[in-house]
Design a protein around this motif. Structure first.
Motif, PDB file in Angstrom:
ATOM      1  N   PHE A  78       0.849  -1.188   0.000  1.00 32.40           N
ATOM      2  CA  PHE A  78       0.000   0.000   0.000  1.00 32.40           C
ATOM      3  C   PHE A  78       0.887   1.242   0.000  1.00 32.40           C
ATOM      4  CE2 PHE A  78       0.307  -1.120   4.571  1.00 32.40           C
ATOM      5  CZ  PHE A  78       0.779   0.071   5.105  1.00 32.40           C
ATOM      6  N   ASP A  79       0.349   2.331  -0.549  1.00 28.95           N
ATOM      7  CA  ASP A  79       1.061   3.609  -0.591  1.00 28.95           C
ATOM      8  C   ASP A  79       0.712   4.451   0.629  1.00 28.95           C
ATOM      9  OD1 ASP A  79       2.243   3.029  -3.036  1.00 28.95           O
ATOM     10  OD2 ASP A  79       0.620   3.947  -4.194  1.00 28.95           O
ATOM     11  N   VAL A  80       1.665   5.284   1.029  1.00 31.88           N
ATOM     12  CA  VAL A  80       1.406   6.277   2.075  1.00 31.88           C
ATOM     13  C   VAL A  80       1.945   7.611   1.577  1.00 31.88           C
ATOM     14  CG1 VAL A  80       1.476   4.651   3.997  1.00 31.88           C
ATOM     15  CG2 VAL A  80       3.586   5.726   3.237  1.00 31.88           C
ATOM     16  N   SER A  81       1.399   8.686   2.080  1.00 33.98           N
ATOM     17  CA  SER A  81       1.918   9.999   1.711  1.00 33.98           C
ATOM     18  C   SER A  81       3.161  10.299   2.538  1.00 33.98           C
ATOM     19  CB  SER A  81       0.855  11.078   1.953  1.00 33.98           C
ATOM     20  OG  SER A  81       0.621  11.226   3.344  1.00 33.98           O
ATOM     21  N   ALA A  82       4.000  11.206   2.047  1.00 39.11           N
ATOM     22  CA  ALA A  82       5.199  11.576   2.792  1.00 39.11           C
ATOM     23  C   ALA A  82       4.844  12.136   4.159  1.00 39.11           C
ATOM     24  CB  ALA A  82       6.017  12.579   1.986  1.00 39.11           C
ATOM     25  N   GLY A  83       3.676  12.788   4.251  1.00 42.00           N
ATOM     26  CA  GLY A  83       3.242  13.341   5.531  1.00 42.00           C
ATOM     27  C   GLY A  83       2.862  12.277   6.544  1.00 42.00           C
ATOM     28  N   GLU A  84       2.683  11.018   6.087  1.00 45.24           N
ATOM     29  CA  GLU A  84       2.315   9.926   6.995  1.00 45.24           C
ATOM     30  C   GLU A  84       3.540   9.167   7.505  1.00 45.24           C
ATOM     31  OE1 GLU A  84      -1.817   8.006   5.848  1.00 45.24           O
ATOM     32  OE2 GLU A  84      -0.567   8.204   4.046  1.00 45.24           O
ATOM     33  N   ILE A  85       4.716   9.625   7.150  1.00 44.96           N
ATOM     34  CA  ILE A  85       5.940   8.966   7.611  1.00 44.96           C
ATOM     35  C   ILE A  85       6.600   9.829   8.672  1.00 44.96           C
ATOM     36  CG2 ILE A  85       8.215   8.113   6.955  1.00 44.96           C
ATOM     37  CD1 ILE A  85       7.234   7.583   4.227  1.00 44.96           C
ATOM     38  N   ILE A  86       6.977   9.201   9.769  1.00 45.07           N
ATOM     39  CA  ILE A  86       7.697   9.873  10.843  1.00 45.07           C
ATOM     40  C   ILE A  86       8.999   9.104  11.102  1.00 45.07           C
ATOM     41  CG2 ILE A  86       5.654  10.882  11.894  1.00 45.07           C
ATOM     42  CD1 ILE A  86       5.525   8.544  13.807  1.00 45.07           C
ATOM     43  N   ASP A  87       9.784   9.560  12.060  1.00 43.34           N
ATOM     44  CA  ASP A  87      11.060   8.893  12.328  1.00 43.34           C
ATOM     45  C   ASP A  87      10.864   7.447  12.791  1.00 43.34           C
ATOM     46  OD1 ASP A  87      12.358  11.176  11.622  1.00 43.34           O
ATOM     47  OD2 ASP A  87      12.742  11.857  13.666  1.00 43.34           O
ATOM     48  N   GLN A  88       9.870   7.221  13.634  1.00 42.69           N
ATOM     49  CA  GLN A  88       9.572   5.880  14.142  1.00 42.69           C
ATOM     50  C   GLN A  88       8.141   5.519  13.744  1.00 42.69           C
ATOM     51  OE1 GLN A  88      11.661   3.857  16.192  1.00 42.69           O
ATOM     52  NE2 GLN A  88      13.322   5.307  15.801  1.00 42.69           N
ATOM     53  N   ASN A  89       8.002   4.619  12.785  1.00 46.64           N
ATOM     54  CA  ASN A  89       6.685   4.236  12.270  1.00 46.64           C
ATOM     55  C   ASN A  89       6.322   2.838  12.767  1.00 46.64           C
ATOM     56  OD1 ASN A  89       6.266   6.464  10.009  1.00 46.64           O
ATOM     57  ND2 ASN A  89       8.381   5.731   9.856  1.00 46.64           N
ATOM     58  N   THR A  90       5.044   2.652  13.050  1.00 42.54           N
ATOM     59  CA  THR A  90       4.573   1.357  13.532  1.00 42.54           C
ATOM     60  C   THR A  90       3.552   0.785  12.562  1.00 42.54           C
ATOM     61  OG1 THR A  90       4.906   2.007  15.837  1.00 42.54           O
ATOM     62  CG2 THR A  90       3.501   0.095  15.423  1.00 42.54           C
ATOM     63  N   ILE A  91       3.822  -0.411  12.047  1.00 45.77           N
ATOM     64  CA  ILE A  91       2.844  -1.136  11.250  1.00 45.77           C
ATOM     65  C   ILE A  91       2.320  -2.275  12.118  1.00 45.77           C
ATOM     66  CG2 ILE A  91       4.632  -2.565  10.136  1.00 45.77           C
ATOM     67  CD1 ILE A  91       2.760  -2.679   7.673  1.00 45.77           C
ATOM     68  N   THR A  92       0.997  -2.389  12.198  1.00 44.45           N
ATOM     69  CA  THR A  92       0.346  -3.362  13.079  1.00 44.45           C
ATOM     70  C   THR A  92      -0.523  -4.294  12.256  1.00 44.45           C
ATOM     71  OG1 THR A  92       0.311  -1.739  14.873  1.00 44.45           O
ATOM     72  CG2 THR A  92      -1.131  -3.654  15.098  1.00 44.45           C
ATOM     73  N   PHE A  93      -0.406  -5.588  12.547  1.00 45.78           N
ATOM     74  CA  PHE A  93      -1.246  -6.613  11.933  1.00 45.78           C
ATOM     75  C   PHE A  93      -2.125  -7.189  13.041  1.00 45.78           C
ATOM     76  CE2 PHE A  93       2.637  -6.265   9.555  1.00 45.78           C
ATOM     77  CZ  PHE A  93       2.262  -6.368   8.223  1.00 45.78           C
ATOM     78  N   LYS A  94      -3.464  -7.067  12.890  1.00 43.92           N
ATOM     79  CA  LYS A  94      -4.398  -7.503  13.935  1.00 43.92           C
ATOM     80  C   LYS A  94      -5.343  -8.570  13.395  1.00 43.92           C
ATOM     81  CE  LYS A  94      -4.820  -3.335  16.801  1.00 43.92           C
ATOM     82  NZ  LYS A  94      -5.804  -2.336  17.325  1.00 43.92           N
ATOM     83  N   THR A  95      -5.625  -9.583  14.222  1.00 41.02           N
ATOM     84  CA  THR A  95      -6.660 -10.569  13.918  1.00 41.02           C
ATOM     85  C   THR A  95      -7.660 -10.577  15.069  1.00 41.02           C
ATOM     86  OG1 THR A  95      -5.504 -12.401  14.998  1.00 41.02           O
ATOM     87  CG2 THR A  95      -4.954 -11.974  12.693  1.00 41.02           C
ATOM     88  N   PRO A  96      -8.935 -10.869  14.800  1.00 38.07           N
ATOM     89  CA  PRO A  96      -9.950 -10.729  15.843  1.00 38.07           C
ATOM     90  C   PRO A  96     -10.045 -11.878  16.828  1.00 38.07           C
ATOM     91  CG  PRO A  96     -10.974 -11.347  13.781  1.00 38.07           C
ATOM     92  CD  PRO A  96      -9.519 -11.141  13.485  1.00 38.07           C
ATOM     93  N   GLY A  97      -9.697 -13.103  16.412  1.00 42.48           N
ATOM     94  CA  GLY A  97      -9.960 -14.261  17.260  1.00 42.48           C
ATOM     95  C   GLY A  97      -8.742 -14.761  17.989  1.00 42.48           C
ATOM     96  N   GLY A  98      -8.975 -15.481  19.070  1.00 42.54           N
ATOM     97  CA  GLY A  98      -7.875 -16.014  19.853  1.00 42.54           C
ATOM     98  C   GLY A  98      -7.131 -17.144  19.169  1.00 42.54           C
ATOM     99  N   THR A  99      -7.756 -17.796  18.187  1.00 45.54           N
ATOM    100  CA  THR A  99      -7.088 -18.894  17.482  1.00 45.54           C
ATOM    101  C   THR A  99      -6.632 -18.477  16.087  1.00 45.54           C
ATOM    102  OG1 THR A  99      -9.205 -19.698  16.632  1.00 45.54           O
ATOM    103  CG2 THR A  99      -8.435 -20.614  18.730  1.00 45.54           C
ATOM    104  N   ASP A 100      -6.908 -17.254  15.732  1.00 48.14           N
ATOM    105  CA  ASP A 100      -6.593 -16.738  14.385  1.00 48.14           C
ATOM    106  C   ASP A 100      -5.201 -16.118  14.422  1.00 48.14           C
ATOM    107  OD1 ASP A 100      -6.657 -15.753  11.860  1.00 48.14           O
ATOM    108  OD2 ASP A 100      -8.154 -14.215  12.223  1.00 48.14           O
ATOM    109  N   ARG A 101      -4.186 -16.915  14.131  1.00 49.14           N
ATOM    110  CA  ARG A 101      -2.804 -16.484  14.306  1.00 49.14           C
ATOM    111  C   ARG A 101      -2.078 -16.376  12.965  1.00 49.14           C
ATOM    112  NH1 ARG A 101      -1.009 -17.032  19.632  1.00 49.14           N
ATOM    113  NH2 ARG A 101      -2.587 -17.916  21.010  1.00 49.14           N
ATOM    114  N   ILE A 102      -1.200 -15.377  12.891  1.00 51.28           N
ATOM    115  CA  ILE A 102      -0.440 -15.164  11.660  1.00 51.28           C
ATOM    116  C   ILE A 102       1.040 -14.976  11.992  1.00 51.28           C
ATOM    117  CG2 ILE A 102      -2.357 -14.188  10.342  1.00 51.28           C
ATOM    118  CD1 ILE A 102      -1.210 -11.403  10.965  1.00 51.28           C
ATOM    119  N   SER A 103       1.895 -15.159  10.964  1.00 54.25           N
ATOM    120  CA  SER A 103       3.335 -14.940  11.079  1.00 54.25           C
ATOM    121  C   SER A 103       3.764 -13.957  10.001  1.00 54.25           C
ATOM    122  CB  SER A 103       4.098 -16.254  10.907  1.00 54.25           C
ATOM    123  OG  SER A 103       3.830 -17.145  11.967  1.00 54.25           O
TER     124      SER A 103
END
Length: 461
Positions: A267-292
């Motif tokens: 996905f694209d982001v604008s230059a204004g959406e980038i800071i020195d320390q950026n966090t990308i988060t991957f979330k799943t809703p269920g307790g057994t729904d796990r990803i790597s």
């Protein structure tokens, strides 16, 4: 260094009957190869191991210690091979090397160059192309020949005459590798049998979890360049998955997929959406729904400010007609860098004016992969090289092949049981076979380009 624990068989015997069609296992640019086509068995080769990306020097003293007859070899006769292809080197003398002379090259650690041949569709299936399954150490092979000069980086003049509009930025990749865990997929048939090839979503990754937050750093961001982009690869367990991807707490993508499928997305982001320390988060809703998560890359435009760095790998685009760069803050005050244009095979020296380093790249390819380094402090010294004694196995008439390891040739009491077994198999009671013992290191060097423990070494042989 080795990447994973592998069960090692003390003795592997192959009773080979050529009743099936055998084909090469490595596909390169439309051709199928076995991996040993580059070897001239009349020449002498030495292994040079590289575990990190960088500039490497093989010094005169190292060559002498390894036993090379330097008085009989001109500097322009040396050649260096990596993954079956000759690569350019820089040698500060075309005459026989003297104390203080050296062979210099751009070295890259091992990634997935060989592993990709274990997948049916590697570009669509590899979870982490930047980390090899078996080793992170590349092997370069040094040799020499009296027939023609070896491939060289040519010296180019840093010509600053004429109008030179300066490039404002280059492409910088901020990445996360995840070597903490290796993800293998479960059995894929109803009978519980694994396929012999690797499948989509296998590779080094984070451990499976319902949520992952990964920090990507950025600096000296240039807002006038192309849109930044974020590229990621991930896979999951056997559950159905609903995954949200957030960039600095802003929702950027949703993915729905079944079981252990493989997600490769950007996905694209604008230059204004980038800071020195950026966090990308991957979330799943269920307790057994796990990803790597296998890999995440942030690619953005960065100003030519190196913040005191003495080594930089960078790429620029739109440089077919040449390019002019003005860089600041490279190394310590007064540092004059050397530049390798890996894409075009030349070397030039920066011009220092005050705190500004001026670099004019001549015309060449449109994309430039460059290495900028401090020649006095950045190069890594190769501590040791070792002989690779290639044997032409195509001339073998063996009927019974034993692949073994020199560590097994001596049992501590003067017995070589590997040879004993070969002798038995060649006897009448053992079948009267024409036997041959093959050192596993011979197969690693010939058929896996020196990649330790790689299965292609035996498969291609």
């Amino acid at each position: 260094m080795p990447r994973m624990n592998v069960k090692v068989f003390t003795l592997l015997c192959l009773n080979i009957f050529f009743t099936i069609s055998l084909t090469a296992q490595i596909a390169v640019e439309g051709d199928s190869i076995y991996g040993n086509e580059w070897i001239d068995y009349d020449q002498t080769y030495y292994r040079v191991k590289v575990g990190q990306d960088g500039i490497y020097r093989i010094e005169h003293s190292t060559l002498i210690q390894a036993g090379l007859p330097l008085t009989q070899i001109r500097g322009d006769q040396f050649k260096l091979f990596h993954l079956g292809k000759e690569v350019p080197v820089w040698i500060n003398s075309s005459n026989p090397l003297q104390p203080g002379d050296y062979i210099e090259f751009v070295g890259r650690r091992a990634r997935s160059e060989l592993d990709r041949h274990l997948f049916e569709e590697p570009d669509k299936e590899m979870l982490n192309p930047d980390y090899g399954f078996h080793t992170d150490t590349s092997v370069y092979f040094l040799t020499w020949s009296t027939e023609g000069q070896g491939l060289r980086f040519t010296e180019e003049n840093n010509d600053l005459s004429g109008p030179l509009p300066a490039l404002r930025e280059f492409y910088q990749e901020s990445e996360i590798f995840s070597p903490s865990n290796i993800l293998f997929k479960p059995s894929l048939t109803s009978q519980g049998v694994r396929y012999s090839h690797y499948v989509a979503g296998e590779g080094f990754a984070t451990r499976e979890n319902t949520e992952h937050s990964i920090v990507l750093e950025a600096s000296q961001i240039e807002t006038g360049g192309p849109l930044p982009s974020v590229h990621y690869l991930f896979s999951g367990n056997s559950q159905p998955h609903e995954v949200e991807v957030l960039w600095n707490d802003q929702l950027k993508a949703r993915h729905s997929f079944e079981g252990g499928q493989f997600i490769d997305s950007t996905f694209d982001v604008s230059a204004g959406e980038i800071i020195d320390q950026n966090t990308i988060t991957f979330k799943t809703p269920g307790g057994t729904d796990r990803i790597s998560i296998g890999q995440v890359y942030l690619t953005y435009s960065k100003r030519f400010d190196f913040n005191g760095s003495t080594l930089a790998f960078l790429s620029i685009e739109e440089a077919r007609d040449g390019a002019y760069l003005e860089a600041t803050n490279f190394g310590a005050m007064g540092t004059i860098p050397v530049i390798y244009d890996v894409s075009n095979g030349y070397r030039l020296t920066g011009i220092l004016e005050g705190q500004l380093i001026r670099i004019h790249l001549p015309a060449g390819s449109n994309r430039r992969d460059l290495v900028i380094f401090d020649p006095n402090n950045s190069p890594k010294t190769v501590a040791e090289i070792s002989p690779a004694n290639f044997e032409d196995l195509k001339t073998s008439n063996a009927e019974f092949i034993i692949i073994s390891n020199p560590q097994l040739y001596e049992d501590g009491q003067g017995m070589n049981w590997v040879q004993e077994y070969a002798d038995y198999r060649s006897s009448a009671i053992g079948g009267s076979y024409q036997t041959q013992i093959v050192d596993i290191q011979q197969l690693i060097d010939q058929f896996a380009f020196g990649a330790d423990m790689h299965p292609l070494s035996i498969k291609n042989f």
